[in-house]
Design an enzyme around this catalytic site. Structure first.
Site, PDB file in Angstrom:
ATOM      1  CE  LYS A 108      -4.074  -1.734   2.494  1.00  0.00           C
ATOM      2  NZ  LYS A 108      -4.958  -1.503   3.660  1.00  0.00           N
TER       3      LYS A 108
ATOM      4  N   GLY B 249      -8.112   3.114  -3.298  1.00  0.00           N
ATOM      5  CA  GLY B 249      -7.589   1.952  -4.009  1.00  0.00           C
ATOM      6  C   GLY B 249      -6.328   2.230  -4.817  1.00  0.00           C
TER       7      GLY B 249
ATOM      8  NE  ARG C 154     -11.852  11.241   3.146  1.00  0.00           N
ATOM      9  CZ  ARG C 154     -12.596  10.191   2.845  1.00  0.00           C
ATOM     10  NH1 ARG C 154     -13.909  10.228   3.065  1.00  0.00           N
ATOM     11  NH2 ARG C 154     -12.081   9.096   2.332  1.00  0.00           N
TER      12      ARG C 154
END
Length: 447
Positions: free
Chosen positions: A158, A165, A292
């Site tokens: 990642k 994604g 958020r």
């Protein structure tokens, strides 16, 4: 309380924020690109300022122009919505420097939790369960290979600054690791200008379960239930629901309290989401924190009765949360389907164009969040989401039935959408029985 808030976003989330502000008696300022001059949020706001061309880099991502617009109209605060600049620490710093309140957490906290390696390190120190993986960012292939051997295959690669994604690959063996790592790193550089990566054990057949939290400046943290976001394509969510059908009462209580523990560990403030991977044994691991409001926040609002945007604004203005944990009574079940202008048959390819006919469903227990209308020209420059359909009923079975009825009633012509695909998912036996993981679409569909 603020007198005027500038909304640094577009589409249905901008409309959602404008509505909350109106109910609170706050004037709103919309910013818009040239492509959005006829957008719904522009017409609904009390004032509107054009900030640039259609490309997001010239408008919704142009920090200087947004700050200048806020100063010009005398806005005391900026609400970023989601996406765009909502988790950009540099933008928050600019707001702080110009004495404009950013409706969200501080730049330091966004920076700290936005870097996935740093976030996992923080959660590990706080006693929150974390997927085994690298404790520091990795930058080169040789170092990454050594870490992958230590963790064991399969591994998830990642981007440290990733999201949506991007910069993500699965390497199931050492033979495919090099190609996967280099591809993910290049994607991260293109998307985030960041070559730092991290590796973690790949949890096979997981559920994606996230907990909505809300916190104020005075140390009060509440949770508004968990959402199951396992129905995804390309690591992007399609259907979300609350509560999760996968959790026992014991695991539900534990995952919710762990999310509160995580938020308190970083002295969090504003709306946020603690995201977990849940394996088939019921064990869960911290994945990331979103600092958020989320696209899927309506399902949490429906089961908890709390207006999250209103609470965000109150907290940013220095007020305490208007509700305590003991005030929240969780009731019923809510499901959200994201209707996008995309073609599932062609790999979910975005399909901009003009909506020539639009009929939206309604009725008891059906909520529609949208900025689309008949004659609306969908720009090719932004996210393809057109409508969020949210249904609420006393239990999961009736909420699914209501969603099927709503999608059956809905009509969109002029562009390709995923409406029929969503409708088909709802009829799948495994979905109806709550028997699914993040691999649901790849298992049930040949796309």
């Amino acid at each position: 309380m603020f007198k005027r808030i500038l909304i640094a976003n577009r589409g249905e989330i901008a409309v959602r924020i404008i509505r909350a502000c109106r109910e609170m008696g706050i004037r709103t300022v919309a910013v818009y690109s040239q492509a959005d001059r006829n957008a719904v949020h522009v017409g609904l706001a009390d004032e509107a300022v054009c900030i640039g061309k259609a490309e997001a880099s010239d408008s919704y991502l142009n920090m200087e122009r947004i700050i200048s617009a806020a100063i010009a109209v005398g806005a005391e605060a900026i609400h970023p919505g989601f996406g765009f600049l909502s988790e950009n620490a540099e933008f928050v710093q600019m707001c702080e420097q110009h004495h404009i309140t950013f409706i969200g957490p501080s730049s330091e906290l966004i920076s700290r939790m936005g870097n996935k390696s740093e976030a996992k390190k923080t959660m590990r120190q706080a006693g929150v369960p974390v997927v085994p993986g690298t404790e520091e960012p990795v930058y080169n292939l040789e170092e990454a290979k050594r870490e992958a051997e230590r963790i064991g295959y399969p591994v998830m690669i990642k981007a440290s600054s990733g999201g949506g994604g991007k910069g993500m690959r699965i390497a199931r063996s050492r033979e495919e690791f090099a190609v996967s790592f280099q591809a993910a790193q290049q994607e991260s550089i293109r998307a985030f200008a960041d070559d730092s990566m991290y590796l973690e054990r790949y949890v096979q057949n997981p559920r994606h379960v996230e907990v909505q939290i809300m916190a104020d400046k005075y140390g009060q943290v509440i949770q508004l239930g968990e959402r199951d976001c396992s129905i995804q394509r390309r690591h992007q969510k399609m259907i979300e629901e609350s509560p999760s059908p996968a959790l026992t009462d014991e695991i539900r209580k534990k995952i919710r309290s762990t999310a509160v523990q995580a938020a308190k560990a970083v002295n969090y403030e504003s709306a946020g989401t603690i995201e977990f991977l849940l394996d088939d044994s019921g064990e869960f691991f911290f994945m990331e924190m979103n600092t958020r409001i989320q696209v899927e926040h309506p399902v949490s609002e429906l089961i908890s009765g709390v207006d999250l945007i209103r609470e965000q604004i109150l907290v940013a203005a220095g007020e305490a949360l208007s509700v305590a944990q003991e005030d929240i009574l969780f009731r019923g079940h809510a499901i959200e389907c994201r209707i996008n202008a995309e073609d599932p048959i062609r790999g979910f390819l975005p399909c901009p164009g003009t909506i020539t006919h639009l009929h939206l469903p309604g009725g008891n227990g059906v909520r529609i969040d949208t900025a689309s209308y008949e004659g609306y020209q969908i720009p090719p420059n932004y996210d393809s989401m057109l409508v969020k359909v949210i249904t609420y009923d006393r239990d999961r079975k009736t909420a699914i039935r209501k969603m099927i009825r709503a999608l059956d009633e809905m009509e969109i012509e002029g562009v390709e959408t995923n409406l029929e695909f969503q409708y088909d998912i709802l009829h799948q036996k495994d979905f109806q029985e709550g028997n699914f993981t993040t691999d649901f679409i790849s298992i049930h569909y040949e796309l």
